[in-house]
Design a protein around this motif. Structure first.
Motif, PDB file in Angstrom:
ATOM      1  N   VAL A   1      34.175  32.286  38.554  1.00  0.00           N
ATOM      2  CA  VAL A   1      33.876  33.288  39.571  1.00  0.00           C
ATOM      3  C   VAL A   1      35.132  33.398  40.412  1.00  0.00           C
ATOM      4  O   VAL A   1      35.693  32.384  40.829  1.00  0.00           O
ATOM      5  CB  VAL A   1      32.680  32.890  40.463  1.00  0.00           C
ATOM      6  CG1 VAL A   1      32.504  33.881  41.597  1.00  0.00           C
ATOM      7  CG2 VAL A   1      31.419  32.786  39.642  1.00  0.00           C
ATOM      8  N   SER A   2      35.601  34.624  40.644  1.00  0.00           N
ATOM      9  CA  SER A   2      36.833  34.817  41.410  1.00  0.00           C
ATOM     10  C   SER A   2      36.749  36.098  42.218  1.00  0.00           C
ATOM     11  O   SER A   2      36.133  37.073  41.782  1.00  0.00           O
ATOM     12  CB  SER A   2      38.032  34.896  40.451  1.00  0.00           C
ATOM     13  OG  SER A   2      39.232  35.182  41.156  1.00  0.00           O
ATOM     14  N   SER A   3      37.395  36.083  43.366  1.00  0.00           N
ATOM     15  CA  SER A   3      37.565  37.333  44.105  1.00  0.00           C
ATOM     16  C   SER A   3      38.733  38.093  43.483  1.00  0.00           C
ATOM     17  O   SER A   3      39.612  37.509  42.845  1.00  0.00           O
ATOM     18  CB  SER A   3      37.810  37.061  45.585  1.00  0.00           C
ATOM     19  OG  SER A   3      38.949  36.248  45.758  1.00  0.00           O
ATOM     20  N   LEU A   4      38.709  39.406  43.655  1.00  0.00           N
ATOM     21  CA  LEU A   4      39.765  40.270  43.124  1.00  0.00           C
ATOM     22  C   LEU A   4      40.483  40.952  44.266  1.00  0.00           C
ATOM     23  O   LEU A   4      39.864  41.351  45.256  1.00  0.00           O
ATOM     24  CB  LEU A   4      39.171  41.340  42.200  1.00  0.00           C
ATOM     25  CG  LEU A   4      38.377  40.867  40.999  1.00  0.00           C
ATOM     26  CD1 LEU A   4      37.773  42.062  40.270  1.00  0.00           C
ATOM     27  CD2 LEU A   4      39.249  40.052  40.064  1.00  0.00           C
ATOM     28  N   LYS A   5      41.799  41.087  44.118  1.00  0.00           N
ATOM     29  CA  LYS A   5      42.553  41.886  45.076  1.00  0.00           C
ATOM     30  C   LYS A   5      42.718  43.283  44.482  1.00  0.00           C
ATOM     31  O   LYS A   5      42.371  43.528  43.322  1.00  0.00           O
ATOM     32  CB  LYS A   5      43.901  41.240  45.379  1.00  0.00           C
ATOM     33  CG  LYS A   5      44.824  41.117  44.190  1.00  0.00           C
ATOM     34  CD  LYS A   5      46.106  40.416  44.593  1.00  0.00           C
ATOM     35  CE  LYS A   5      47.040  40.302  43.377  1.00  0.00           C
ATOM     36  NZ  LYS A   5      48.272  39.628  43.707  1.00  0.00           N
ATOM     37  N   ALA A   6      43.238  44.191  45.262  1.00  0.00           N
ATOM     38  CA  ALA A   6      43.489  45.542  44.764  1.00  0.00           C
ATOM     39  C   ALA A   6      44.491  45.472  43.621  1.00  0.00           C
ATOM     40  O   ALA A   6      45.454  44.708  43.664  1.00  0.00           O
ATOM     41  CB  ALA A   6      44.026  46.419  45.887  1.00  0.00           C
ATOM     42  N   GLY A   7      44.241  46.256  42.583  1.00  0.00           N
ATOM     43  CA  GLY A   7      45.154  46.266  41.447  1.00  0.00           C
ATOM     44  C   GLY A   7      44.525  46.873  40.215  1.00  0.00           C
ATOM     45  O   GLY A   7      43.532  47.593  40.292  1.00  0.00           O
ATOM     46  N   GLU A   8      45.110  46.537  39.073  1.00  0.00           N
ATOM     47  CA  GLU A   8      44.747  47.142  37.799  1.00  0.00           C
ATOM     48  C   GLU A   8      43.875  46.206  36.965  1.00  0.00           C
ATOM     49  O   GLU A   8      44.204  45.036  36.793  1.00  0.00           O
ATOM     50  CB  GLU A   8      46.036  47.471  37.040  1.00  0.00           C
ATOM     51  CG  GLU A   8      45.856  48.270  35.794  1.00  0.00           C
ATOM     52  CD  GLU A   8      47.201  48.651  35.194  1.00  0.00           C
ATOM     53  OE1 GLU A   8      47.628  49.801  35.411  1.00  0.00           O
ATOM     54  OE2 GLU A   8      47.820  47.801  34.532  1.00  0.00           O
TER      55      GLU A   8
END
Length: 83
Positions: free
Chosen positions: A39-46
């Motif tokens: 489980v991970s948070s995502l930053k803005a990106g592709e």
């Protein structure tokens, strides 16, 4: 492996895929069949997806979360652009 991408408004994608590459908050990583649960948070990106038939898809996300468990990948994202 099955992938579901959801935004607050709608389901963006659902289907069988070979790989999913995401912009994790600690860095980009890729998930393949039988990847360890995560489980991970995502930053803005592709977000890059290779479907089971080899077709490549790209989505631009404004952040969110990803969960991988038993070859099911769920992306909960905000602000999606792409095909």
């Amino acid at each position: 492996m099955n992938l579901t991408i959801l935004s607050p408004e709608k389901e963006i994608f659902s289907g069988d895929v070979k790989s999913v590459k995401v912009p994790g908050s600690a860095g980009q990583f890729e998930m393949l069949d039988n990847h360890a649960p995560i489980v991970s948070s995502l930053k803005a990106g592709e977000v890059r997806v290779i479907k089971a038939n080899g077709e490549k898809l790209t989505f631009i996300v404004d952040g969110g979360f990803v969960e991988m468990l038993n070859n099911d990948v769920s992306l909960l994202v905000a602000g999606v652009k792409g095909n």
